[in-house]
Design a protein around this motif. Structure first.
Motif, mmCIF file in Angstrom:
data_model
loop_
_atom_site.group_PDB
_atom_site.id
_atom_site.type_symbol
_atom_site.label_atom_id
_atom_site.label_comp_id
_atom_site.label_asym_id
_atom_site.label_seq_id
_atom_site.Cartn_x
_atom_site.Cartn_y
_atom_site.Cartn_z
ATOM 1 N N PHE A 83 -43.434 -44.886 -6.015
ATOM 2 C CA PHE A 83 -44.624 -45.725 -5.846
ATOM 3 C C PHE A 83 -45.425 -45.292 -4.618
ATOM 4 O O PHE A 83 -44.920 -44.606 -3.736
ATOM 5 C CB PHE A 83 -44.221 -47.193 -5.716
ATOM 6 C CG PHE A 83 -43.668 -47.775 -6.988
ATOM 7 C CD1 PHE A 83 -44.482 -48.490 -7.848
ATOM 8 C CD2 PHE A 83 -42.342 -47.589 -7.334
ATOM 9 C CE1 PHE A 83 -43.973 -49.018 -9.023
ATOM 10 C CE2 PHE A 83 -41.826 -48.111 -8.506
ATOM 11 C CZ PHE A 83 -42.652 -48.831 -9.351
ATOM 12 N N SER A 87 -41.099 -48.440 -1.321
ATOM 13 C CA SER A 87 -40.577 -49.317 -2.362
ATOM 14 C C SER A 87 -39.062 -49.393 -2.283
ATOM 15 O O SER A 87 -38.406 -49.686 -3.263
ATOM 16 C CB SER A 87 -41.003 -48.787 -3.720
ATOM 17 O OG SER A 87 -40.490 -47.482 -3.879
ATOM 18 N N PHE A 89 -35.412 -50.941 -1.402
ATOM 19 C CA PHE A 89 -34.903 -52.309 -1.352
ATOM 20 C C PHE A 89 -34.553 -52.638 0.094
ATOM 21 O O PHE A 89 -33.695 -51.999 0.698
ATOM 22 C CB PHE A 89 -33.676 -52.452 -2.259
ATOM 23 C CG PHE A 89 -33.984 -52.214 -3.714
ATOM 24 C CD1 PHE A 89 -35.018 -52.902 -4.342
ATOM 25 C CD2 PHE A 89 -33.254 -51.306 -4.454
ATOM 26 C CE1 PHE A 89 -35.312 -52.687 -5.678
ATOM 27 C CE2 PHE A 89 -33.533 -51.083 -5.800
ATOM 28 C CZ PHE A 89 -34.565 -51.780 -6.402
ATOM 29 N N HIS A 91 -32.889 -54.949 1.437
ATOM 30 C CA HIS A 91 -31.570 -55.477 1.770
ATOM 31 C C HIS A 91 -30.496 -54.399 1.742
ATOM 32 O O HIS A 91 -29.332 -54.697 1.974
ATOM 33 C CB HIS A 91 -31.205 -56.635 0.832
ATOM 34 C CG HIS A 91 -31.070 -56.227 -0.618
ATOM 35 N ND1 HIS A 91 -32.111 -55.741 -1.364
ATOM 36 C CD2 HIS A 91 -29.998 -56.236 -1.437
ATOM 37 C CE1 HIS A 91 -31.688 -55.475 -2.586
ATOM 38 N NE2 HIS A 91 -30.402 -55.767 -2.658
ATOM 39 N N PHE A 100 -27.703 -47.079 -5.440
ATOM 40 C CA PHE A 100 -28.235 -47.942 -6.502
ATOM 41 C C PHE A 100 -28.655 -47.076 -7.697
ATOM 42 O O PHE A 100 -28.367 -47.407 -8.847
ATOM 43 C CB PHE A 100 -29.443 -48.725 -5.968
ATOM 44 C CG PHE A 100 -29.938 -49.809 -6.889
ATOM 45 C CD1 PHE A 100 -29.542 -51.118 -6.706
ATOM 46 C CD2 PHE A 100 -30.808 -49.522 -7.939
ATOM 47 C CE1 PHE A 100 -29.993 -52.125 -7.546
ATOM 48 C CE2 PHE A 100 -31.263 -50.524 -8.783
ATOM 49 C CZ PHE A 100 -30.846 -51.833 -8.584
ATOM 50 N N ARG A 104 -26.583 -46.150 -11.662
ATOM 51 C CA ARG A 104 -27.252 -46.439 -12.930
ATOM 52 C C ARG A 104 -27.730 -45.197 -13.673
ATOM 53 O O ARG A 104 -28.298 -45.306 -14.753
ATOM 54 C CB ARG A 104 -28.426 -47.388 -12.664
ATOM 55 C CG ARG A 104 -27.935 -48.772 -12.282
ATOM 56 C CD ARG A 104 -28.964 -49.589 -11.540
ATOM 57 N NE ARG A 104 -28.434 -50.903 -11.210
ATOM 58 C CZ ARG A 104 -27.688 -51.162 -10.146
ATOM 59 N NH1 ARG A 104 -27.384 -50.201 -9.307
ATOM 60 N NH2 ARG A 104 -27.243 -52.375 -9.916
ATOM 61 N N ARG B 121 -43.896 -58.485 -7.650
ATOM 62 C CA ARG B 121 -43.399 -57.776 -8.828
ATOM 63 C C ARG B 121 -42.754 -56.447 -8.475
ATOM 64 O O ARG B 121 -41.983 -55.901 -9.238
ATOM 65 C CB ARG B 121 -44.583 -57.484 -9.764
ATOM 66 C CG ARG B 121 -44.847 -58.604 -10.754
ATOM 67 C CD ARG B 121 -46.159 -58.389 -11.455
ATOM 68 N NE ARG B 121 -46.136 -57.188 -12.300
ATOM 69 C CZ ARG B 121 -47.182 -56.791 -13.019
ATOM 70 N NH1 ARG B 121 -48.294 -57.464 -12.990
ATOM 71 N NH2 ARG B 121 -47.101 -55.713 -13.762
ATOM 72 N N ARG B 122 -43.135 -55.904 -7.316
ATOM 73 C CA ARG B 122 -42.747 -54.539 -6.997
ATOM 74 C C ARG B 122 -41.239 -54.265 -7.043
ATOM 75 O O ARG B 122 -40.814 -53.345 -7.754
ATOM 76 C CB ARG B 122 -43.373 -54.120 -5.661
ATOM 77 C CG ARG B 122 -43.211 -52.670 -5.257
ATOM 78 C CD ARG B 122 -43.467 -51.654 -6.355
ATOM 79 N NE ARG B 122 -44.703 -51.781 -7.070
ATOM 80 C CZ ARG B 122 -45.854 -51.274 -6.669
ATOM 81 N NH1 ARG B 122 -45.948 -50.636 -5.534
ATOM 82 N NH2 ARG B 122 -46.938 -51.408 -7.405
ATOM 83 N N PRO B 123 -40.400 -55.068 -6.334
ATOM 84 C CA PRO B 123 -38.960 -54.750 -6.373
ATOM 85 C C PRO B 123 -38.386 -54.796 -7.788
ATOM 86 O O PRO B 123 -37.489 -54.022 -8.128
ATOM 87 C CB PRO B 123 -38.323 -55.840 -5.509
ATOM 88 C CG PRO B 123 -39.415 -56.336 -4.650
ATOM 89 C CD PRO B 123 -40.671 -56.225 -5.469
ATOM 90 N N ASN B 140 -28.693 -58.088 -8.593
ATOM 91 C CA ASN B 140 -28.546 -57.095 -7.530
ATOM 92 C C ASN B 140 -29.803 -56.852 -6.708
ATOM 93 O O ASN B 140 -29.746 -56.178 -5.677
ATOM 94 C CB ASN B 140 -28.048 -55.773 -8.117
ATOM 95 C CG ASN B 140 -26.646 -55.921 -8.667
ATOM 96 O OD1 ASN B 140 -25.740 -56.338 -7.959
ATOM 97 N ND2 ASN B 140 -26.468 -55.620 -9.950
ATOM 98 N N VAL B 141 -30.934 -57.345 -7.194
ATOM 99 C CA VAL B 141 -32.166 -57.144 -6.433
ATOM 100 C C VAL B 141 -32.811 -58.483 -6.083
ATOM 101 O O VAL B 141 -33.012 -58.798 -4.909
ATOM 102 C CB VAL B 141 -33.165 -56.252 -7.212
ATOM 103 C CG1 VAL B 141 -34.481 -56.125 -6.462
ATOM 104 C CG2 VAL B 141 -32.562 -54.868 -7.449
ATOM 105 N N PRO B 144 -30.310 -61.141 -3.954
ATOM 106 C CA PRO B 144 -30.119 -60.822 -2.526
ATOM 107 C C PRO B 144 -31.410 -60.929 -1.714
ATOM 108 O O PRO B 144 -31.392 -61.345 -0.561
ATOM 109 C CB PRO B 144 -29.614 -59.376 -2.530
ATOM 110 C CG PRO B 144 -29.260 -59.040 -3.910
ATOM 111 C CD PRO B 144 -29.869 -60.035 -4.828
ATOM 112 N N LEU B 145 -32.539 -60.542 -2.343
ATOM 113 C CA LEU B 145 -33.799 -60.543 -1.581
ATOM 114 C C LEU B 145 -34.385 -61.946 -1.432
ATOM 115 O O LEU B 145 -35.223 -62.184 -0.570
ATOM 116 C CB LEU B 145 -34.821 -59.614 -2.249
ATOM 117 C CG LEU B 145 -34.583 -58.113 -2.041
ATOM 118 C CD1 LEU B 145 -35.518 -57.291 -2.917
ATOM 119 C CD2 LEU B 145 -34.769 -57.725 -0.586
#
Lengths: 356, 235
Positions: A83, A87, A89, A91, A100, A104, B121-123, B140-141, B144-145
């Motif tokens: 992106f 972008s 994560f 956390h 991650f 997958r 929406r991004r994550p 998982n996303v 936690p966030l």
């Protein structure tokens, strides 16, 4: 239509219309170029399935991703996406972000971890959280993460646009490495002609939601009827290989299909394949070979085509040297005096050549 | 001789049991509602938002009255529960659970809704491009966030259920061990002019509520998630 990407998207949003029918090659870097608001990001999002547009048809190699009856959700498409802005994560540490993707990936990609990490030079920042990284570092981790999901197609949406000049220079070499080291097809959205010149193999020009040109980068950039105004950026890109280095004058000689060019030595090694960019404004034409000029690169060429530029005082001339095409911008007055026309032999005087 | 009488202890235990069950139910049903509200472009969004927020502005007696009517033998809810052989819900613990879920709904939906909206929406899109399916992405996303939002929702839902009075009185009455929760018990003590025991329970409630809110604000501050703090009053 084997080993190719077929896209057909029509979409209307308010006053904006996107109407794109495209075939992209199944290898190399295809750059979708256009000014902001041309619909290039929307097009990329449609390919990724992040935008669900009725009536669209998207086919990747032998697999249908979308048509009237099928819509493969993004997570089932063998792609990865980088992106525009960071972008990662928040956390997860950089390393956990990469894991991650590895967890997958359809194919086992643990072996590629070290390779990818070193390709993008992120060994030292793996244990840091995204908030502790610079914009450039975050984007490199994001690119590594995209590669580790083992995509069959990599989509990149202006990955450098949110970075300052220095960060761009930091990442561009990694992108060039991707291009030369991976067989992965990449669709890269950009509004920077510099990035186009450095990265593109195939160029798609999008203007107000319409595909105005799609083809090989060299042929596309050397068109005299350039569909969008590149102004001072107009010019052509050719592939060449380094054949000689002159340490006394700090110059390097490169060979291309139309002859040889001398340029400033920026540390290239002999045998290296490089791309050079020659701007239209840096080329002048002569009817005879001048030996008393400061210009080093003077080569014979044949005129293919001429056209008046956007300002009537200037004329664009398309030239053929060997198999390569160059674009020259000269005054219309000179063009008329010299009676330039298709098929005529001329001498091309190149004032400046840049390695991209 | 303990600090609280046996009756008071029973009320405390009943209150904690009620609040725990209600909080769990609320987290399960509020998450999809909040998710839908944060994502939808539907014309029904305003209507659903208003319905969810309604318990916040209605007097508990109004809410309790309608619930009582609906749960009665001839009410729509009563007909359903009777046909299932469950009898009627009014003046039962289960009735109290149903009433409390409705009464505390906005306090749980709102923080989750805010957290999901702030997440954007991004994550979720990023997760999809990394082969994560919807459930994988949620656990998982998203979870936690948005954890601070969920913690806020759970704490507020629990605390608000502990503090309810009007709805309980309307649909539960005052049956020891069944529907006699702390707030009703305090009311009982006051009615009986037993101020000492009323003080003990009231003070316990006051301290409990303060500590819970203090812990919540401290937690959200350390999380630096300004967006997900208690925002229930910002409707």
């Amino acid at each position: 239509m084997n080993s190719a990407i077929n896209i057909n998207v029509q979409l209307t949003r308010g006053s904006f219309q996107l109407d794109a029918e495209l075939q992209l090659p199944g290898h190399g870097v295809s750059v979708i170029y256009g000014h902001s608001g041309s619909g290039k990001t929307t097009l990329l999002r449609c390919i990724a399935g992040l935008e669900k547009v009725a009536g669209a048809r998207i086919q990747f190699k032998n697999t249908l991703w979308q048509n009237d009856n099928t819509f493969l959700p993004t997570y089932r498409r063998p792609l990865a996406y980088v992106f525009q802005e960071a972008s990662l994560f928040d956390h997860l540490t950089a390393k956990k972000n990469l894991e991650f993707a590895i967890k997958r990936a359809e194919k086992n990609s643990t072996d590629d971890f070290d390779k990818t990490v070193s390709l993008l030079g992120i060994e030292k920042i793996l244990n840091q959280y995204p908030s502790e990284l610079s914009g450039g570092e975050r984007q490199r981790v994001a690119i590594a993460r995209a590669l580790l999901v083992k995509p069959s197609l990599l989509l990149m949406d202006e990955p450098l646009a949110s970075l300052d000049y220095q960060r761009k220079q930091e990442i561009l070499p990694y992108l060039e490495k991707l291009r030369s080291e991976l067989k992965l097809p990449i669709i890269y959205v950009s509004h920077s002609i510099d990035e186009v010149a450095r990265l593109a193999d195939h160029l798609v020009v999008l203007n107000q939601g319409k595909v105005v040109s799609s083809g090989d980068i060299q042929a596309c950039l050397a068109r005299v009827d350039l569909p969008i105004n590149l102004a001072e950026e107009a010019g052509s890109v050719i592939s060449a290989s380094v054949v000689e280095k002159d340490s006394e004058w700090q110059m390097a000689k490169v060979h291309f299909s139309g002859g040889e060019l001398w340029l400033r030595d920026n540390g290239a090694t002999i045998g290296q394949e490089i791309r050079v960019r020659i701007l239209a404004r840096d080329i002048s034409l002569a009817l005879s070979e001048h030996k008393d000029s400061s210009i080093l690169n003077i080569l014979p060429a044949e005129i293919i085509n001429t056209a008046i530029d956007q300002h009537r005082a200037l004329t664009l001339v398309q030239l053929k040297l060997g198999n390569d095409l160059l674009l020259a911008r000269i005054s219309t007055r000179s063009a008329t005096h010299m009676q330039l026309k298709s098929g005529m032999p001329v001498w091309v005087q190149i004032k400046s050549v840049a390695i991209v | 001789m303990s600090f609280f009488s046996a009756g008071d202890l029973q009320a405390i235990w009943l209150t904690l049991k009620l609040a725990s069950i209600v909080t769990i139910i609320l987290l399960v049903i509020s998450t999809p509602i909040a998710w839908w509200l944060a994502r939808t472009q539907s014309a029904w969004k305003g209507c659903v938002s208003a319905l969810v927020t309604l318990p916040l502005v209605l007097p508990p007696s109004v809410l309790g009255f309608y619930l009582l009517v609906m749960m009665g033998p001839e009410g729509p809810l009563g007909i359903i529960t009777r046909s299932l052989g469950l009898g009627t819900l009014a003046f039962t613990f289960n009735g109290l659970v149903v009433g409390s879920v409705i009464y505390s709904l906005p306090f749980v939906v709102q923080p989750i809704h805010n957290a999901i909206e702030a997440l954007g929406r991004r994550p979720i899109e990023v997760a999809a491009t990394l082969r994560a399916g919807p459930w994988d992405t949620f656990f998982n996303v998203v979870l936690p966030l948005t954890k601070p939002g969920f913690v806020t929702a759970a704490v507020l839902g629990f605390a608000h259920t502990v503090g309810e009075f009007g709805v309980v009185l309307m649909i539960g009455g005052n049956i020891p061990g069944v529907t006699q929760v702390i707030s009703v018990q305090i009311y009982e003590h006051v009615e009986a002019m037993d101020y000492l025991n009323a003080h003990r329970l009231a003070a316990a409630m006051l301290i409990f509520s303060f500590v819970v809110l203090l812990a919540l604000y401290t937690f959200n501050k350390t999380k630096k998630k300004v967006n997900d703090g208690p925002k229930v009053l910002e409707l």
